[in-house]
Scaffold this active site. Structure first.
Site, PDB file in Angstrom:
ATOM      1  N   GLY A  53      27.088 -21.683  34.024  1.00  0.00           N
ATOM      2  CA  GLY A  53      25.751 -21.493  34.710  1.00  0.00           C
ATOM      3  C   GLY A  53      24.794 -23.135  33.827  1.00  0.00           C
ATOM      4  O   GLY A  53      24.215 -23.440  34.950  1.00  0.00           O
ATOM      5  N   ASP A  54      25.483 -23.096  32.700  1.00  0.00           N
ATOM      6  CA  ASP A  54      24.195 -24.392  32.524  1.00  0.00           C
ATOM      7  C   ASP A  54      25.676 -25.599  32.510  1.00  0.00           C
ATOM      8  O   ASP A  54      25.081 -27.141  33.193  1.00  0.00           O
ATOM      9  CB  ASP A  54      24.656 -24.689  30.917  1.00  0.00           C
ATOM     10  CG  ASP A  54      23.298 -23.896  30.655  1.00  0.00           C
ATOM     11  OD1 ASP A  54      21.588 -23.413  31.467  1.00  0.00           O
ATOM     12  OD2 ASP A  54      23.128 -22.781  29.602  1.00  0.00           O
ATOM     13  N   ILE A  55      26.915 -25.426  32.591  1.00  0.00           N
ATOM     14  CA  ILE A  55      27.664 -26.720  32.197  1.00  0.00           C
ATOM     15  C   ILE A  55      27.877 -27.076  33.804  1.00  0.00           C
ATOM     16  O   ILE A  55      28.531 -28.441  33.529  1.00  0.00           O
ATOM     17  CB  ILE A  55      28.962 -26.258  31.142  1.00  0.00           C
ATOM     18  CG1 ILE A  55      28.508 -26.426  30.327  1.00  0.00           C
ATOM     19  CG2 ILE A  55      29.836 -27.526  31.515  1.00  0.00           C
ATOM     20  CD1 ILE A  55      29.596 -25.676  28.701  1.00  0.00           C
TER      21      ILE A  55
END
Length: 412
Positions: free
Chosen positions: A180-182
């Site tokens: 969800g970040d990368i």
């Protein structure tokens, strides 16, 4: 380590206002590709500087923790108080000669600092301004969640990933890595590269916006067309696939393997290797559609054969013939010749220690302008804002990334 070859983004100057994982991963990709990325940090630094992990025996006053080191390698660091008149003025000087500004603040933070996209483009019309937030920026479309804070796990939940991940008929499950970040960070890096190319051609910058929610939804594109075509809301499938069979992670006598043989060619090889050539012509398994319809029986037959054999024997029998691979843990990966031959494990200097640490390398390979880990992460405020300004204002900066030359900002 010292990297001397210029990457494809050599000469691109980036001011990095990001913290935690998503934004720093974006700028890490740009650094690996040769851009000169300067982290602009408050006196307290990026919050991940204190998260570790640290090795036993390393000097905690000097050492960089693994979280920070991994996604901030090759960057430089200056300290500016953007709330002060002097800090804001110096930042605007840097904006005037920069190519890119990247930030992942909550909505409205840059506006309150009087450093909005509109304000910065008055200083530098060719500037690419990139923002990464949980639910995007109003300039690209208002979200009812615009003011909500978000972390990786929230994006995984709302974007659809957690809802299709986990045991069949079980609860939702987040992924191991912070996708969800990368993944949003990766998409933002792509957007920045595209916008930089446009700016080089036209002299005009633009606003680039990626929402974590949107990125995870794009990653989960299959559930969108399944819902549109079939009217269903997909649920967790375990390690299987709703449209392909066999396509699974299954247990051997001493571990686990991923095996995918949805094509008739691979299914026949698998059947023959199992000593069951009859399965290749069995109407229940004659093609992928039949195998999906009878997936429980496929799993029973294949699972029974795998369970009686060690992983190494299964890989020896099927590796290179059928898409298959062992489920590796980190120790397995460190022993795999693939990752060493492709430079996917890279040693970098650890400040205060004579022993380097290992971080993940760059997966993007070029034949002429290599991507690479271009040194360790920076110590807080290791670089001087005036020095950066002088370097970026020099004509030589168009073709040089100071972090490639080793020295204080390089690795060992």
């Amino acid at each position: 380590m010292t990297v001397s070859a210029a990457g494809p983004l050599s000469g691109v100057k980036v001011l990095d206002l990001t913290a935690m994982l998503a934004g720093p991963f974006t700028t890490m990709l740009l650094t690996d590709l040769g851009a000169d990325v300067v982290k602009v940090e408050p006196e307290s630094g990026d919050r991940t500087r204190g998260l570790g992990p640290y090795r036993t025996g390393d000097d905690r006053e000097q050492a960089l923790g693994g979280y920070f080191q991994s996604v901030n390698r090759g960057k430089r660091s200056i300290v500016l108080d953007l709330k002060s008149e002097a800090g804001r003025a110096r930042f605007l000087e840097l904006v005037g000669v920069a190519d890119v500004v990247v930030e992942n603040f909550s909505a409205g933070v840059m506006e309150r600092l009087d450093l909005s996209y509109e304000a910065l483009t008055e200083v530098n019309p060719g500037l690419v301004y990139a923002a990464l937030r949980g639910f995007g920026d109003a300039r690209s479309g208002r979200s009812p969640y615009e003011e909500w804070p978000a972390f990786d796990i929230v994006a995984q939940a709302m974007g659809g990933f957690a809802g299709i991940t986990g045991p069949k008929d079980g609860p939702p499950l987040k992924s191991g890595p912070g996708i969800g970040d990368i993944f949003p960070g990766t998409l933002l890096a792509l957007g920045i590269v595209a916008a930089v190319r446009h700016a080089e051609q036209t002299g005009r910058g633009q606003f680039v916006d990626v929402a974590m929610y949107d990125a995870v939804l794009a990653l989960c594109e299959r559930i969108v067309y399944q819902h549109s075509y079939l009217g269903i809301a997909p649920r967790p499938e375990g390690n299987g696939h709703p449209l392909l069979a066999p396509f699974d992670i299954m247990q051997t006598s001493d571990g686990w393997v991923a095996v995918a043989a949805p094509s008739n060619k691979h299914w026949r090889i698998l059947a023959e290797t199992m000593g069951r050539p009859d399965l290749a012509d069995d109407p229940r398994f004659a093609d992928n559609a039949a195998r999906v319809a009878n997936v429980a029986e496929v799993r029973e037959v294949l699972g029974g054969w795998l369970a009686g054999r060690p992983t190494a024997a299964v890989i020896d029998a099927l590796g290179g013939r059928v898409p298959i691979g062992p489920v590796n843990d980190a120790a397995d990966i460190f022993k795999d010749p693939h990752v060493h031959q492709r430079e996917m494990l890279v040693d970098v200097e650890e400040p205060g220690s004579g022993t380097p640490v290992t971080i993940a390398g760059s997966p993007i390979k070029f034949s002429r302008t290599p991507a690479a880990v271009r040194g360790r992460g920076p110590k807080l405020g290791e670089d001087d804002a005036q020095t950066v300004l002088d370097q970026w204002s020099s004509p030589a900066s168009e073709n040089t990334n100071p972090s490639m030359t080793g020295g204080d900002d390089g690795g060992s």
